[in-house]
Design a protein around this motif. Structure first.
Motif, PDB file in Angstrom:
ATOM      1  N   THR A  20      -3.764  -3.450  14.104  1.00  9.38           N
ATOM      2  CA  THR A  20      -3.456  -4.740  13.511  1.00  9.38           C
ATOM      3  C   THR A  20      -2.748  -4.503  12.187  1.00  9.38           C
ATOM      4  N   SER A  21      -1.848  -5.392  11.839  1.00 15.44           N
ATOM      5  CA  SER A  21      -1.119  -5.291  10.583  1.00 15.44           C
ATOM      6  C   SER A  21      -1.535  -6.433   9.671  1.00 15.44           C
ATOM      7  N   GLY A  22      -1.849  -6.084   8.432  1.00 19.57           N
ATOM      8  CA  GLY A  22      -2.180  -7.080   7.430  1.00 19.57           C
ATOM      9  C   GLY A  22      -0.954  -7.515   6.663  1.00 19.57           C
ATOM     10  N   THR A  23      -1.165  -8.355   5.679  1.00 21.73           N
ATOM     11  CA  THR A  23      -0.042  -8.946   4.952  1.00 21.73           C
ATOM     12  C   THR A  23       0.684  -7.929   4.077  1.00 21.73           C
ATOM     13  N   SER A  24       0.048  -6.759   3.806  1.00 21.13           N
ATOM     14  CA  SER A  24       0.690  -5.714   2.990  1.00 21.13           C
ATOM     15  C   SER A  24       1.173  -4.542   3.837  1.00 21.13           C
ATOM     16  N   ALA A  25       1.220  -4.696   5.156  1.00 20.00           N
ATOM     17  CA  ALA A  25       1.562  -3.578   6.047  1.00 20.00           C
ATOM     18  C   ALA A  25       2.983  -3.078   5.790  1.00 20.00           C
ATOM     19  N   ASP A  26       3.116  -1.752   5.754  1.00 16.99           N
ATOM     20  CA  ASP A  26       4.409  -1.086   5.563  1.00 16.99           C
ATOM     21  C   ASP A  26       4.784  -0.424   6.889  1.00 16.99           C
ATOM     22  N   PRO A  27       5.883  -0.844   7.534  1.00 20.32           N
ATOM     23  CA  PRO A  27       6.251  -0.264   8.832  1.00 20.32           C
ATOM     24  C   PRO A  27       6.361   1.255   8.822  1.00 20.32           C
TER      25      PRO A  27
END
Length: 222
Positions: free
Chosen positions: A53-60
Motif C-alpha cells: 500500500t502507498s501512503g500520501t508520502s510514498a516515493d515511487p
C-alpha cells in the motif's frame, strides 16, 4: 469472529485473507456510519494477501516490487507498506470527537498499545525518535516489527497498525519499508515466538482497555 469488546466498540477478528479493496471499502463505509451516529466504533483484526500500500508520502523510487504484488493507494499517511499472510493488521474506526480530538495523542497511544501487547509476549519493543513504527533488538539485530499508518476524517480514524507475526520477510524486499532503508524488518517468528498469532490477539485484547482509556483521559481533561 465478532464479539462486544466495549459498550461502544465492536471487536472483530476475520479468518482467512481479506482482499484489500474490500477491507478499505468496508472501513470507509463504517467510518461514515460512525460519524453519522449509525454504527459502533470498530477494532478489526485481519490478514491480507501479499500486497503493497502507498501512503500520501510514498516515493515511487522506494517501490521495486520484483514479485509483482498488487499496489493500492491507501489514503493514509506514510510511505510504502507491505501486508501479507502471517502479519496481523489492525484497522481502527474510532471517534476522536469524543476522545480528545488529539491526533498526535492517538498515534502515541496506538504505539503504546502495540508495545504493551508485544511485551506480553516477551518481546521488548519501543519507539525510536525520528523513525516511524515499532522497533526491537539492538545493534546489528535492531529491526522494525510493527508499522503504523492512520487517517482521520471528520475526527473518525481509519487504517491503523500491522505487527509482523510470521510473514515471509523476503517480501519486504520489494519496497523500502516506510522509507527507512538502513534497518531490517523482523517478526515474532524470527524472534523464536512460534504460533504467536492467537497469543498476539489475546494480548492486544487484554491491553486494549489501557489504550482506549488513554484517549478518554485526554477527553476528560479537556
Amino acid at each position: 469472529m465478532s464479539h462486544p469488546m466495549h459498550d461502544e466498540i465492536e471487536w472483530r477478528v476475520s479468518e482467512g485473507l481479506v482482499p484489500y479493496p474490500a477491507a478499505l471499502s468496508e472501513m470507509e463505509d463504517r467510518a461514515a456510519a460512525v460519524r453519522a451516529g449509525k454504527a459502533r466504533e470498530l477494532v478489526w483484526l485481519l490478514e491480507h494477501p501479499p500486497l503493497f500500500t502507498s501512503g500520501t508520502s510514498a516515493d515511487p523510487a522506494e517501490l521495486f516490487n520484483p514479485m509483482g504484488f498488487p499496489v493500492f493507494e491507501a489514503g493514509r499517511g506514510g510511505r510504502y507498506t507491505y501486508h501479507g499472510p502471517g502479519q496481523r493488521v489492525g484497522y481502527l474506526v474510532l471517534d476522536l470527537e469524543k476522545r480528545g480530538r488529539d491526533i498526535r495523542r492517538f498515534v502515541h497511544s496506538l504505539e503504546g498499545w502495540m508495545i504493551d501487547a508485544l511485551g506480553e509476549l516477551g518481546v521488548p519493543a519501543r519507539r525510536e525518535h525520528g523513525r516511524i513504527g515499532i522497533w526491537t533488538g539492538a545493534g546489528a539485530a535492531e529491526a522494525k516489527i510493527g508499522a503504523i499508518g492512520v487517517r482521520v476524517r471528520r475526527w473518525v480514524t481509519m487504517h491503523g497498525f500491522s505487527i509482523n507475526v510470521s510473514p515471509d520477510l523476503s517480501h519486504f524486499g520489494g519496497i523500502v519499508p516506510c522509507g527507512i532503508a538502513e534497518y531490517g524488518v523482523t517478526s515474532l517468528a524470527a524472534l523464536g515466538k512460534s504460533d504467536a498469532m492467537d497469543r498476539l490477539d489475546v494480548a492486544l485484547e487484554r491491553t486494549f482497555r489501557s489504550f482506549i482509556n488513554s484517549l478518554s483521559d485526554i477527553s476528560q481533561a479537556a
